[in-house]
Design a protein around this motif. Structure first.
Motif, PDB file in Angstrom:
ATOM      1  N   UNK A   6      37.719  37.563  39.204  1.00 50.13           N
ATOM      2  CA  UNK A   6      39.234  37.045  39.247  1.00 50.13           C
ATOM      3  C   UNK A   6      39.861  38.247  39.097  1.00 50.13           C
ATOM      4  N   UNK A   7      39.772  39.359  39.786  1.00 52.30           N
ATOM      5  CA  UNK A   7      40.714  40.502  39.538  1.00 52.30           C
ATOM      6  C   UNK A   7      40.563  41.358  38.459  1.00 52.30           C
ATOM      7  N   UNK A   8      39.822  41.229  37.810  1.00 49.34           N
ATOM      8  CA  UNK A   8      39.748  42.116  36.639  1.00 49.34           C
ATOM      9  C   UNK A   8      37.883  42.400  36.297  1.00 49.34           C
ATOM     10  N   UNK A   9      38.175  42.980  35.078  1.00 50.30           N
ATOM     11  CA  UNK A   9      36.756  43.178  34.721  1.00 50.30           C
ATOM     12  C   UNK A   9      35.948  42.148  33.852  1.00 50.30           C
ATOM     13  N   UNK A  10      34.655  41.878  34.114  1.00 47.95           N
ATOM     14  CA  UNK A  10      34.023  41.081  33.195  1.00 47.95           C
ATOM     15  C   UNK A  10      33.821  41.348  31.714  1.00 47.95           C
ATOM     16  N   UNK A  11      33.901  40.540  30.870  1.00 50.98           N
ATOM     17  CA  UNK A  11      33.593  40.687  29.489  1.00 50.98           C
ATOM     18  C   UNK A  11      32.788  39.748  28.889  1.00 50.98           C
TER      19      UNK A  11
END
Length: 404
Positions: A75-80
């Protein structure tokens, strides 16, 4: 409730042969002692063999189709940590009334709610990267960082920074390990950072020798015969040629344009690309999203793709055949040794020049002070830990490695 305690040491990107070579040279005495007490085995990671995917399997005992992490981005960012869709080590131990202290474990940002004491690992995007507040302030006084500076070609500076960060992780662990805990999980990530960019076997060996010393000091500080588990999320292999899947997909007419060079939001940009029949799922070793009408065609073309007479991919999977029903990328390519795949890094399909000298591969390592089976996968780590701590569990993809 079990009265047992467990020390877990994570090594980012260590493989069995690298460790065995140091053990045989008498360079890693503490790792040698642990291996001789129990055993050493290859720890095979899921696909793709990158840290977020493999560490999510370590923490959940599940394959990517169940834990929901398929690469570095979503979704446009890094996983966490919030990207993980399955119960984790922290959930199981919290329900059993046990405490985990994590230090620098990837995929633990934001820190799980049950963690009262700990330091998160990459990717970190929150202010509260450690708990409680005094620990966070102590780390700031130490000039602690989750990652070293980006590699800029200055090898000596980069190596010094990686070694310095490892020492800081050890120093904070020395303090936290005196607290109450049932599982202490410390991850060293500097070995992966070095292997990505430093083509020097001695530097890598020196790093592991330093970590080996830290392991010995921590075990001595605990002051009892503590059981220890050493795990790596993946191994490493040589890189010869990069394949830019974004450029290839554009060249083949599946996208109107290739990804831009700024890969920080590649996933989101590509997902919103108008009229794209197929697009990359991530900038680094990610999969491919493809419409139903072209999935099999893209798989066939990738299987046939060659570079200077060599096939580029060993396997190209439809994700449902690899993971079962899932919401991840539709296609998971597996490069042959020497090749790697990226997206958005250049204007070329094939790239021989790269600052990166090695890339992650599937074969990591597991070393245990209790006897373990010889065949091991990343998702076997959690059930092994739970079995050792006498915590019941159900419906995991992995199974215990402890020999009965």
């Amino acid at each position: 409730m079990s009265s047992k305690k467990l020390l877990i040491i994570g090594l980012d990107g260590a493989d069995k042969q690298t460790i065995l070579k140091g053990i045989n040279r008498n360079e890693f005495q503490n790792l040698s002692d642990i291996a001789h007490q129990g055993g050493i085995s290859v720890l095979k990671s899921p696909l793709p063999p990158v840290t977020p995917v493999s560490m999510s399997s370590v923490l959940t005992g599940q394959s990517p189709g169940k834990h929901g992490v398929y690469g570095f981005e979503e979704d446009g960012g890094y996983v966490d940590y919030d990207s993980i869709q399955s119960r984790t080590l922290f959930d199981y131990l919290d329900e059993a009334g046990m405490d985990v202290i994590p230090v620098n474990v990837p995929m633990t940002s934001p820190l799980p709610e049950s963690v009262d004491l700990g330091v998160s690992g990459f990717p970190v995007a929150e202010a509260e990267f450690a708990r409680p507040y005094p620990v966070r302030e102590k780390l700031r006084e130490m000039d602690y960082s989750v990652e070293p500076s980006a590699f800029d070609g200055e090898e000596e500076r980069f190596v010094d920074e990686v070694f310095d960060l490892a020492e800081k992780r050890f120093r904070i662990s020395q303090e936290l390990i005196d607290e109450d805990w049932d599982v202490f999980f410390l991850m060293f990530t500097g070995d992966a950072r070095l292997q990505h960019f430093i083509d020097d076997e001695k530097v890598i060996g020196d790093f592991y020798a330093e970590i080996d010393g830290y392991i010995g000091e921590l075990r001595d500080r605990i002051g009892e015969d503590i059981e220890t588990l050493v795990v790596s999320d993946h191994g490493f292999s040589e890189l010869e040629v990069r394949v830019d899947l974004g450029q290839w997909l554009a060249q083949e007419g599946y996208m109107e344009k290739a990804p831009e060079s700024d890969t920080s939001k590649l996933y989101g940009e590509m997902k919103d690309t108008p009229n794209a029949k197929a697009y990359p799922a991530g900038a680094y070793m990610g999969g491919i999203y493809a419409g139903d009408g072209v999935k099999e065609e893209v798989v066939r073309k990738l299987e046939e793709l060659e570079y200077e007479g060599r096939k580029v991919f060993r396997d190209v999977f439809l994700s449902e055949n690899l993971y079962g029903e899932n919401d991840g990328p539709d296609i998971v390519p597996v490069p042959r040794r020497g090749f790697s795949h990226v997206a958005g890094y250049s204007g070329e399909v094939f790239m021989e020049e790269s600052e990166e000298v090695k890339i992650p591969d599937r074969e990591g390592v597991i070393i245990s002070s209790v006897e373990i089976d010889e065949k091991a996968f990343s998702y076997d780590v959690l059930p092994t830990v739970l079995e050792y701590l006498e915590i019941s569990y159900r419906s995991l993809d992995g199974s215990t490695l402890l020999q009965s």
